[in-house]
Design a protein around this motif. Structure first.
Motif, PDB file in Angstrom:
ATOM      1  N   PRO A 286      63.966  41.599  55.754  1.00 28.34           N
ATOM      2  CA  PRO A 286      64.431  40.760  56.828  1.00 28.34           C
ATOM      3  C   PRO A 286      64.648  39.298  56.227  1.00 28.34           C
ATOM      4  N   VAL A 287      63.975  38.972  55.321  1.00 27.41           N
ATOM      5  CA  VAL A 287      64.125  37.558  54.586  1.00 27.41           C
ATOM      6  C   VAL A 287      65.422  37.622  53.680  1.00 27.41           C
ATOM      7  N   ILE A 288      65.828  38.607  53.110  1.00 27.91           N
ATOM      8  CA  ILE A 288      66.822  38.767  52.265  1.00 27.91           C
ATOM      9  C   ILE A 288      68.069  38.758  53.105  1.00 27.91           C
ATOM     10  N   TYR A 289      68.232  39.348  54.149  1.00 24.98           N
ATOM     11  CA  TYR A 289      69.332  39.344  55.087  1.00 24.98           C
ATOM     12  C   TYR A 289      69.487  38.087  55.832  1.00 24.98           C
ATOM     13  N   ASN A 290      68.297  37.483  56.441  1.00 19.69           N
ATOM     14  CA  ASN A 290      68.295  36.419  57.414  1.00 19.69           C
ATOM     15  C   ASN A 290      68.787  35.301  56.628  1.00 19.69           C
ATOM     16  N   ASN A 291      68.395  35.054  55.459  1.00 20.38           N
ATOM     17  CA  ASN A 291      68.642  34.100  54.458  1.00 20.38           C
ATOM     18  C   ASN A 291      70.014  34.134  53.666  1.00 20.38           C
ATOM     19  N   LYS A 292      70.808  35.267  53.768  1.00 18.65           N
ATOM     20  CA  LYS A 292      71.848  35.762  53.176  1.00 18.65           C
ATOM     21  C   LYS A 292      71.825  35.605  51.759  1.00 18.65           C
ATOM     22  N   LEU A 293      70.721  36.318  51.160  1.00 18.54           N
ATOM     23  CA  LEU A 293      70.731  36.382  49.606  1.00 18.54           C
ATOM     24  C   LEU A 293      71.334  37.258  49.212  1.00 18.54           C
ATOM     25  N   TYR A 294      72.017  38.265  49.997  1.00 18.39           N
ATOM     26  CA  TYR A 294      72.907  39.138  49.677  1.00 18.39           C
ATOM     27  C   TYR A 294      74.352  38.707  49.013  1.00 18.39           C
ATOM     28  N   GLU A 295      74.696  37.516  49.476  1.00 17.93           N
ATOM     29  CA  GLU A 295      75.697  36.725  48.837  1.00 17.93           C
ATOM     30  C   GLU A 295      75.803  36.418  47.321  1.00 17.93           C
ATOM     31  N   VAL A 296      74.433  36.461  46.965  1.00 15.44           N
ATOM     32  CA  VAL A 296      74.246  36.170  45.499  1.00 15.44           C
ATOM     33  C   VAL A 296      73.589  36.973  44.704  1.00 15.44           C
ATOM     34  N   GLN A 297      73.273  38.575  45.427  1.00 18.21           N
ATOM     35  CA  GLN A 297      72.641  39.343  44.603  1.00 18.21           C
ATOM     36  C   GLN A 297      73.217  40.648  45.083  1.00 18.21           C
ATOM     37  N   LYS A 298      73.411  41.573  44.045  1.00 19.09           N
ATOM     38  CA  LYS A 298      74.350  42.863  44.404  1.00 19.09           C
ATOM     39  C   LYS A 298      73.166  44.068  44.665  1.00 19.09           C
ATOM     40  N   TYR A 299      72.370  44.166  44.364  1.00 20.93           N
ATOM     41  CA  TYR A 299      71.289  45.449  44.269  1.00 20.93           C
ATOM     42  C   TYR A 299      69.911  45.212  44.809  1.00 20.93           C
ATOM     43  N   LEU A 300      69.690  45.963  45.998  1.00 17.32           N
ATOM     44  CA  LEU A 300      68.360  45.881  46.621  1.00 17.32           C
ATOM     45  C   LEU A 300      67.594  47.366  46.079  1.00 17.32           C
ATOM     46  N   SER A 301      66.622  46.733  45.614  1.00 18.93           N
ATOM     47  CA  SER A 301      65.700  48.013  45.164  1.00 18.93           C
ATOM     48  C   SER A 301      64.372  48.083  45.898  1.00 18.93           C
ATOM     49  N   VAL A 302      64.115  49.134  46.897  1.00 15.31           N
ATOM     50  CA  VAL A 302      63.196  49.200  47.978  1.00 15.31           C
ATOM     51  C   VAL A 302      61.893  49.765  47.159  1.00 15.31           C
ATOM     52  N   THR A 303      61.196  48.614  46.616  1.00 17.11           N
ATOM     53  CA  THR A 303      59.866  48.871  45.961  1.00 17.11           C
ATOM     54  C   THR A 303      58.633  48.814  47.118  1.00 17.11           C
ATOM     55  N   ASN A 304      58.809  47.775  48.095  1.00 20.35           N
ATOM     56  CA  ASN A 304      57.561  47.684  48.810  1.00 20.35           C
ATOM     57  C   ASN A 304      56.284  47.458  48.159  1.00 20.35           C
ATOM     58  N   HIS A 305      56.405  46.552  46.890  1.00 25.72           N
ATOM     59  CA  HIS A 305      55.292  46.457  46.071  1.00 25.72           C
ATOM     60  C   HIS A 305      53.998  45.699  46.502  1.00 25.72           C
ATOM     61  N   SER A 306      54.314  44.883  47.657  1.00 24.10           N
ATOM     62  CA  SER A 306      53.291  43.910  48.221  1.00 24.10           C
ATOM     63  C   SER A 306      53.549  43.729  49.651  1.00 24.10           C
ATOM     64  N   TYR A 307      52.404  43.804  50.601  1.00 28.97           N
ATOM     65  CA  TYR A 307      52.630  43.487  51.780  1.00 28.97           C
ATOM     66  C   TYR A 307      52.294  42.139  52.058  1.00 28.97           C
TER      67      TYR A 307
ATOM     68  N   LYS B 254      59.193  44.668  61.733  1.00 31.67           N
ATOM     69  CA  LYS B 254      59.308  45.954  61.698  1.00 31.67           C
ATOM     70  C   LYS B 254      60.917  46.245  62.250  1.00 31.67           C
ATOM     71  N   GLN B 255      61.176  46.074  63.008  1.00 33.01           N
ATOM     72  CA  GLN B 255      62.353  46.533  63.595  1.00 33.01           C
ATOM     73  C   GLN B 255      63.619  46.107  62.616  1.00 33.01           C
ATOM     74  N   GLN B 256      63.649  44.833  62.215  1.00 33.01           N
ATOM     75  CA  GLN B 256      64.774  44.252  61.105  1.00 33.01           C
ATOM     76  C   GLN B 256      64.471  45.314  59.790  1.00 33.01           C
ATOM     77  N   THR B 257      63.335  45.367  59.345  1.00 33.66           N
ATOM     78  CA  THR B 257      63.048  46.106  58.116  1.00 33.66           C
ATOM     79  C   THR B 257      63.921  47.187  58.248  1.00 33.66           C
ATOM     80  N   ALA B 258      63.683  48.176  59.407  1.00 34.37           N
ATOM     81  CA  ALA B 258      64.483  49.220  59.371  1.00 34.37           C
ATOM     82  C   ALA B 258      65.878  49.321  59.789  1.00 34.37           C
ATOM     83  N   ASP B 259      66.466  48.239  60.344  1.00 30.03           N
ATOM     84  CA  ASP B 259      67.781  48.178  60.769  1.00 30.03           C
ATOM     85  C   ASP B 259      68.509  47.436  59.824  1.00 30.03           C
ATOM     86  N   PHE B 260      68.015  46.387  59.020  1.00 29.00           N
ATOM     87  CA  PHE B 260      68.898  45.776  57.982  1.00 29.00           C
ATOM     88  C   PHE B 260      69.295  46.127  56.728  1.00 29.00           C
ATOM     89  N   VAL B 261      68.624  47.396  56.559  1.00 29.51           N
ATOM     90  CA  VAL B 261      69.247  47.844  55.183  1.00 29.51           C
ATOM     91  C   VAL B 261      70.786  48.434  55.228  1.00 29.51           C
TER      92      VAL B 261
END
Length: 355
Positions: A242-263, A302-309
């Motif tokens: 959600p932070v990545i999408y809501n703050n438009k980091l996709y405009e300056v990053q090409k790849y998202l690796s779903v690591t879920n390394h830390s809650y 939780k909802q945005q995590t599922a929807d924003f991918v």
């Protein structure tokens, strides 16, 4: 996780590490750096007179449409309505009053009245509060929520009172994932993390997790992150979806690796000296409104995590789902690294209960 906690065991575990020192914001290759006695300053709660209407200044680092911003706006409306305007909540989003670490520092000194930030950022002062950030501790939101709402976490949260902060509830920021620029390519494996110049918050556990994966972590203010990524100051960063999408980091990053390394649990805190001087009626109103806002925040995250991918894909990001087992194995030593801080008995207890 079991529904009932062995409170006697918890009490014993807490005694093991009650006197532990705080973790610093610099990463090391061998063991977590601890703040020296010279830099640890426990503040005494300031007894201050309260006059009404009282304006409470609440600062946070992300945009207003982030789940924490939406939940805080609901909190604001509820408190102001139920106190008949005697308590006003002034919201300052997007780092207007400072970065996460600066906001927490200003809570301690009394220059900011409320904030919500990652537990690991608070752990720079009250070490035990950051325990939920340990790598791969939870598999889903429900198990994470059960832990942060547990009697054990309530006990750990009280450590912040020595630093003029009272925890009202825990917001949720989601599970942290890695994004990378087109220049360095996607993270498909642990090997792809080697030497990666990656921005992290001032969260010692997250920094040590990145170091365990052979990346080069460096803390940097979130409000300035997007520009730093655009300038090439960093090749990568890690944040919840959600932070990545809501703050438009996709405009300056090409790849998202779903690591879920830390809650990423987030205490919502109010100054202890303000809290102690509120009437019981107003304490109840604020406490209840905070819990309602926390529930709203968690549902949104939780909802945005599922929807924003899918939205990130539509925005041009490539989504990668690496095999997480090698990541878990590579970071298994981080828990052991922090055993002196949290106490091995507590870590063993957490691992057994969560499993």
């Amino acid at each position: 996780m079991k529904k009932k906690y062995n409170l006697i065991f918890i009490a014993a575990a807490l005694l093991v590490f009650t006197g532990c020192q705080s973790v610093s914001d610099s990463s090391s290759q061998n063991e977590p750096a601890l703040k020296s006695e010279e830099t640890i300053v426990e503040t005494q709660t300031v007894k201050s007179e309260i006059s009404y209407p009282l304006t409470i200044r609440a600062g946070y680092s992300t945009a207003p449409d982030d789940p924490r911003g939406i939940a805080l706006e609901s909190f604001q409306k509820t408190v102001e309505a139920q106190t008949d305007g005697n308590i006003l909540i002034a919201l300052y989003p997007s780092g207007e009053l400072g970065s996460d670490s600066e906001l927490i520092e200003q809570m301690i000194t009394g220059n900011v009245d409320m904030t919500v930030s990652s537990a690991g950022n608070y752990a720079l002062y009250a070490t035990r509060v950051g325990i939920s950030a340990l790598p791969f501790l939870f598999e889903n939101f429900e198990s994470a929520w059960e832990f942060i709402d547990s009697p054990l976490m309530q006990e750990l949260s009280s450590d912040l009172e020595s630093y003029n902060m009272h925890v009202l509830t825990y917001f949720d920021n989601g599970f942290r994932c890695v994004t990378t620029s087109e220049k360095v390519g996607a993270v498909n494996s642990v090997e792809d993390m080697k030497g990666l110049n990656i921005r992290t918050p001032e969260n010692q556990i997250v920094m040590e997790t990145m170091s365990a994966l052979s990346a080069n972590p460096k803390s940097y203010p979130f409000a300035e992150l997007k520009q730093a990524l655009a300038d090439g100051t960093f090749d990568a960063q890690e944040n919840p979806i959600p932070v990545i999408y809501n703050n438009k980091l996709y405009e300056v990053q090409k790849y998202l690796s779903v690591t879920n390394h830390s809650y990423d649990a987030m205490p919502l805190t109010i100054r202890q000296d303000i809290w102690e001087n509120l009437t019981p009626e107003y304490q109840e109103i604020i406490s209840s409104a905070a819990k309602d806002a926390g529930a709203q925040n968690r549902t949104l995250v939780k909802q945005q995590t599922a929807d924003f991918v899918k939205k990130l894909e539509d925005a041009g990001m490539e989504i990668v789902y690496p095999d997480l087992k090698p990541f878990q194995e590579a970071t298994s030593g981080v828990k052991e690294m922090f055993s002196a801080v949290y106490g091995q008995d507590l870590l063993d207890y957490l691992e057994n209960e969560i499993k």
